[in-house]
Design a protein around this motif. Structure first.
Motif, PDB file in Angstrom:
ATOM      1  N   LEU A 169      48.652  33.220  30.607  1.00 23.11           N
ATOM      2  CA  LEU A 169      47.313  32.865  31.059  1.00 23.11           C
ATOM      3  C   LEU A 169      47.267  32.855  32.586  1.00 23.11           C
ATOM      4  O   LEU A 169      46.321  33.349  33.203  1.00 23.11           O
ATOM      5  CB  LEU A 169      46.904  31.504  30.504  1.00 23.11           C
ATOM      6  N   GLY A 170      48.306  32.297  33.203  1.00 24.00           N
ATOM      7  CA  GLY A 170      48.382  32.295  34.660  1.00 24.00           C
ATOM      8  C   GLY A 170      48.448  33.700  35.229  1.00 24.00           C
ATOM      9  O   GLY A 170      47.759  34.037  36.202  1.00 24.00           O
ATOM     10  N   MET A 171      49.278  34.559  34.610  1.00 25.20           N
ATOM     11  CA  MET A 171      49.379  35.944  35.059  1.00 25.20           C
ATOM     12  C   MET A 171      48.050  36.667  34.921  1.00 25.20           C
ATOM     13  O   MET A 171      47.627  37.412  35.807  1.00 25.20           O
ATOM     14  CB  MET A 171      50.452  36.669  34.242  1.00 25.20           C
ATOM     15  N   GLY A 172      47.381  36.451  33.788  1.00 30.74           N
ATOM     16  CA  GLY A 172      46.113  37.125  33.550  1.00 30.74           C
ATOM     17  C   GLY A 172      45.021  36.674  34.492  1.00 30.74           C
ATOM     18  O   GLY A 172      44.270  37.488  35.039  1.00 30.74           O
ATOM     19  N   LEU A 173      44.916  35.370  34.701  1.00 32.17           N
ATOM     20  CA  LEU A 173      43.893  34.855  35.617  1.00 32.17           C
ATOM     21  C   LEU A 173      44.174  35.307  37.046  1.00 32.17           C
ATOM     22  O   LEU A 173      43.251  35.606  37.800  1.00 32.17           O
ATOM     23  CB  LEU A 173      43.831  33.333  35.538  1.00 32.17           C
ATOM     24  N   GLY A 174      45.472  35.344  37.402  1.00 30.04           N
ATOM     25  CA  GLY A 174      45.829  35.845  38.726  1.00 30.04           C
ATOM     26  C   GLY A 174      45.368  37.281  38.905  1.00 30.04           C
ATOM     27  O   GLY A 174      44.797  37.649  39.943  1.00 30.04           O
ATOM     28  N   GLY A 175      45.612  38.116  37.874  1.00 24.90           N
ATOM     29  CA  GLY A 175      45.170  39.503  37.935  1.00 24.90           C
ATOM     30  C   GLY A 175      43.660  39.627  37.935  1.00 24.90           C
ATOM     31  O   GLY A 175      43.079  40.438  38.669  1.00 24.90           O
ATOM     32  N   ALA A 176      43.005  38.809  37.115  1.00 25.52           N
ATOM     33  CA  ALA A 176      41.541  38.851  37.045  1.00 25.52           C
ATOM     34  C   ALA A 176      40.922  38.440  38.369  1.00 25.52           C
ATOM     35  O   ALA A 176      39.964  39.066  38.845  1.00 25.52           O
ATOM     36  CB  ALA A 176      41.057  37.944  35.920  1.00 25.52           C
ATOM     37  N   ILE A 177      41.455  37.394  38.968  1.00 24.52           N
ATOM     38  CA  ILE A 177      40.933  36.920  40.257  1.00 24.52           C
ATOM     39  C   ILE A 177      41.062  38.013  41.308  1.00 24.52           C
ATOM     40  O   ILE A 177      40.133  38.272  42.079  1.00 24.52           O
ATOM     41  CB  ILE A 177      41.671  35.638  40.698  1.00 24.52           C
ATOM     42  N   THR A 178      42.222  38.683  41.334  1.00 22.28           N
ATOM     43  CA  THR A 178      42.425  39.761  42.292  1.00 22.28           C
ATOM     44  C   THR A 178      41.398  40.864  42.095  1.00 22.28           C
ATOM     45  O   THR A 178      40.777  41.347  43.051  1.00 22.28           O
ATOM     46  CB  THR A 178      43.834  40.350  42.151  1.00 22.28           C
ATOM     47  N   GLY A 179      41.201  41.286  40.841  1.00 19.69           N
ATOM     48  CA  GLY A 179      40.244  42.351  40.556  1.00 19.69           C
ATOM     49  C   GLY A 179      38.824  41.975  40.908  1.00 19.69           C
ATOM     50  O   GLY A 179      38.075  42.771  41.492  1.00 19.69           O
ATOM     51  N   TRP A 180      38.434  40.759  40.565  1.00 20.32           N
ATOM     52  CA  TRP A 180      37.063  40.330  40.835  1.00 20.32           C
ATOM     53  C   TRP A 180      36.801  40.176  42.323  1.00 20.32           C
ATOM     54  O   TRP A 180      35.716  40.487  42.810  1.00 20.32           O
ATOM     55  CB  TRP A 180      36.774  39.022  40.107  1.00 20.32           C
ATOM     56  N   VAL A 181      37.788  39.660  43.068  1.00 13.47           N
ATOM     57  CA  VAL A 181      37.615  39.522  44.518  1.00 13.47           C
ATOM     58  C   VAL A 181      37.479  40.895  45.164  1.00 13.47           C
ATOM     59  O   VAL A 181      36.634  41.110  46.050  1.00 13.47           O
ATOM     60  CB  VAL A 181      38.785  38.726  45.131  1.00 13.47           C
ATOM     61  N   LEU A 182      38.302  41.850  44.711  1.00 17.72           N
ATOM     62  CA  LEU A 182      38.182  43.215  45.235  1.00 17.72           C
ATOM     63  C   LEU A 182      36.798  43.793  44.926  1.00 17.72           C
ATOM     64  O   LEU A 182      36.169  44.426  45.780  1.00 17.72           O
ATOM     65  CB  LEU A 182      39.264  44.102  44.632  1.00 17.72           C
ATOM     66  N   ALA A 183      36.347  43.580  43.691  1.00 15.01           N
ATOM     67  CA  ALA A 183      35.039  44.108  43.291  1.00 15.01           C
ATOM     68  C   ALA A 183      33.915  43.427  44.071  1.00 15.01           C
ATOM     69  O   ALA A 183      32.971  44.083  44.523  1.00 15.01           O
ATOM     70  CB  ALA A 183      34.830  43.909  41.800  1.00 15.01           C
ATOM     71  N   LEU A 184      34.015  42.114  44.234  1.00 10.17           N
ATOM     72  CA  LEU A 184      33.008  41.372  44.986  1.00 10.17           C
ATOM     73  C   LEU A 184      32.932  41.869  46.415  1.00 10.17           C
ATOM     74  O   LEU A 184      31.874  41.881  47.039  1.00 10.17           O
ATOM     75  CB  LEU A 184      33.351  39.873  44.964  1.00 10.17           C
ATOM     76  N   GLY A 185      34.087  42.304  46.925  1.00 15.45           N
ATOM     77  CA  GLY A 185      34.124  42.828  48.286  1.00 15.45           C
ATOM     78  C   GLY A 185      33.727  44.279  48.402  1.00 15.45           C
ATOM     79  O   GLY A 185      33.773  44.844  49.486  1.00 15.45           O
ATOM     80  N   GLY A 186      33.374  44.924  47.263  1.00 16.62           N
ATOM     81  CA  GLY A 186      32.969  46.325  47.335  1.00 16.62           C
ATOM     82  C   GLY A 186      34.127  47.254  47.609  1.00 16.62           C
ATOM     83  O   GLY A 186      33.976  48.301  48.251  1.00 16.62           O
TER      84      GLY A 186
END
Length: 433
Positions: A382-399
């Motif tokens: 769960l920690g690994m997945g949320l870490g990966g999800a957070i990274t992806g979403w932050v990148l996407a939020l940043g365009g």
């Protein structure tokens, strides 16, 4: 019946060939899944052409599946009773399927964007589920290898050293080998590297099956435990609950740090070659892993782990300063400090989980290695997945746009003009265009 099933004896010792075989199984897991954990997001976005937001969502969906995946494997282990033991057979049964999916996840069929995303879901969730099938037994087998507390610390330390070696090795060699194998084609490079690592991991996991023995099993353990009975081992088991939370926090931090590293040095520092060096500093964690038994005997496991957390947090604060001013020597020093602290933590998680198995048996009269370690694995994944999800979403939020120079964004310009605030001025790669 296999000679590995013996009576409980506090003096059980494990010979060095068996110690090394057990530790090497963790090396195999960290080598193959380390490539996936550290570089799969980069592979999806910069090599296979999938949007960062879609990748982040994929990682989160995989974690939702893990809510059932981890307990499923744990219950399965508690219901497994063979002449080889309870946990060992899973290396025999699932090492080959796991290795196959390690290759498929880096295979790039020519599909449209929707097809690529579907392929990513199938292969990533597949490798994630099968990883649990070979990794959960790695932890669940520890309390059955020996009942000697000091021997468990030794085994856990050896396993953690191998894990650090595997994680560090793949961090250092991954991108150079991808470049060498691909000759400019990263899809090809990742495929061949994944294939080689999958083959090596399969051989090492099979070796662990043939060269380990489960010694510590009571007569009751040779009968299948009903699910309701297995869950009783968790009742009032506060050591287990604490270690699950620690595992979750540890991996959400590790995953986020490792995945952001390649983007930070490629786009912010314009020095992608530094990625391997920075991730390779994880080797410093082996120093504190090696001395963990010594510290544990003198100040206790709990205090040793607390020292690890304090050191790693201090190092992370220094790293924030280094990233703020984009000073490479400061970032290197901070990375070393963080990894020294993390070494204490990684060296104790498995052994403290084994102690939680004993505690559950003492408190509730139920010994359920599978379900206890499975929920810990769920916390880690769960920690690994949320870490990966957070990274992806932050990148996407940043365009974020793969393989292009990242520029300052509209939001930052508005903040500059309205409030004079530039909170992300040193992180253009994470900001919208």
């Amino acid at each position: 019946m296999d000679k590995s099933v013996n009576t409980l004896n506090n003096e059980h010792q494990v010979c060095w060939p068996e110690r090394l075989s057990y530790g090497a199984s963790n090396f195999a897991c960290c080598l193959s899944f380390g490539l996936i954990g550290n570089f799969l997001m980069y592979f999806y976005t910069d090599a296979y052409g999938i949007y960062a937001a879609a990748v982040g969502t994929l990682f989160l969906v995989a974690r939702v599946i893990d809510a059932f995946n981890g307990p499923f494997w744990g219950i399965l282990i508690d219901h497994t009773h063979t002449r080889w033991g309870k946990s060992r057979p899973y290396w025999l049964w699932f090492s080959i399927p796991y290795s196959i999916f390690c290759v498929l996840v880096f295979t790039t069929p020519h599909l449209n964007l929707g097809g690529k995303i579907l392929w990513a879901y199938i292969t990533y969730i597949g490798v994630d589920v099968l990883y649990s099938g070979v990794n959960i037994p790695l932890t669940s087998i520890l309390p059955n290898l020996t009942s000697n507390a000091n021997e468990r610390v030794t085994l856990s330390t050896i396993s953690a050293l191998f894990a650090t070696a595997g994680s560090t090795l793949i961090s250092v060699i991954a991108l150079p080998l991808v470049k060498a194998f691909g000759q400019g084609n990263n899809q090809k490079g990742f495929f061949w590297l994944g294939l080689i690592l999958a083959f090596l991991s399969c051989i090492i996991l099979l070796n662990a099956f043939f060269n380990t023995r489960e010694r510590v099993q009571s007569v009751a353990e040779r009968r299948s435990l009903p699910i309701k009975t297995s869950l009783k081992a968790l009742k009032g088991n506060w050591p287990w609950a604490i270690i699950v939370f620690i595992d979750f926090v540890y991996w959400i931090g590790m995953q986020t740090r490792n995945q952001v590293t390649v983007y930070f040095f490629k786009y912010n520092m314009h020095a992608a070659w530094l990625t391997s060096i920075m991730l390779g500093l994880g080797l410093f964690g082996s120093i504190t892993v090696a001395v963990t038994p010594w510290f544990s005997k003198r100040i206790g496991k709990r205090n040793t782990m607390m020292v690890g957390w304090l050191v790693s947090i201090a190092g992370q604060l220094v790293m924030w300063v280094g990233a703020k001013v984009q000073n490479v020597p400061i970032i290197i020093a901070a990375n070393i400090i963080v990894n020294l602290g993390l070494g204490f933590i990684s060296g104790l998680i498995a052994v403290m989980l084994a102690d939680a198995v004993d505690y559950g048996e003492w408190k509730n009269g139920v010994r359920a290695e599978g379900i206890i370690t499975a929920f810990s694995s769920f916390g880690a994944q769960l920690g690994m997945g949320l870490g990966g999800a957070i990274t992806g979403w932050v990148l996407a939020l940043g365009g974020y746009v793969a393989n292009q120079a990242q520029t300052r964004n509209y939001l930052e310009l508005r903040l500059d003009s309205n409030h004079g605030v530039r909170p992300f001025r040193n992180c253009p790669a994470l900001l919208p265009r």
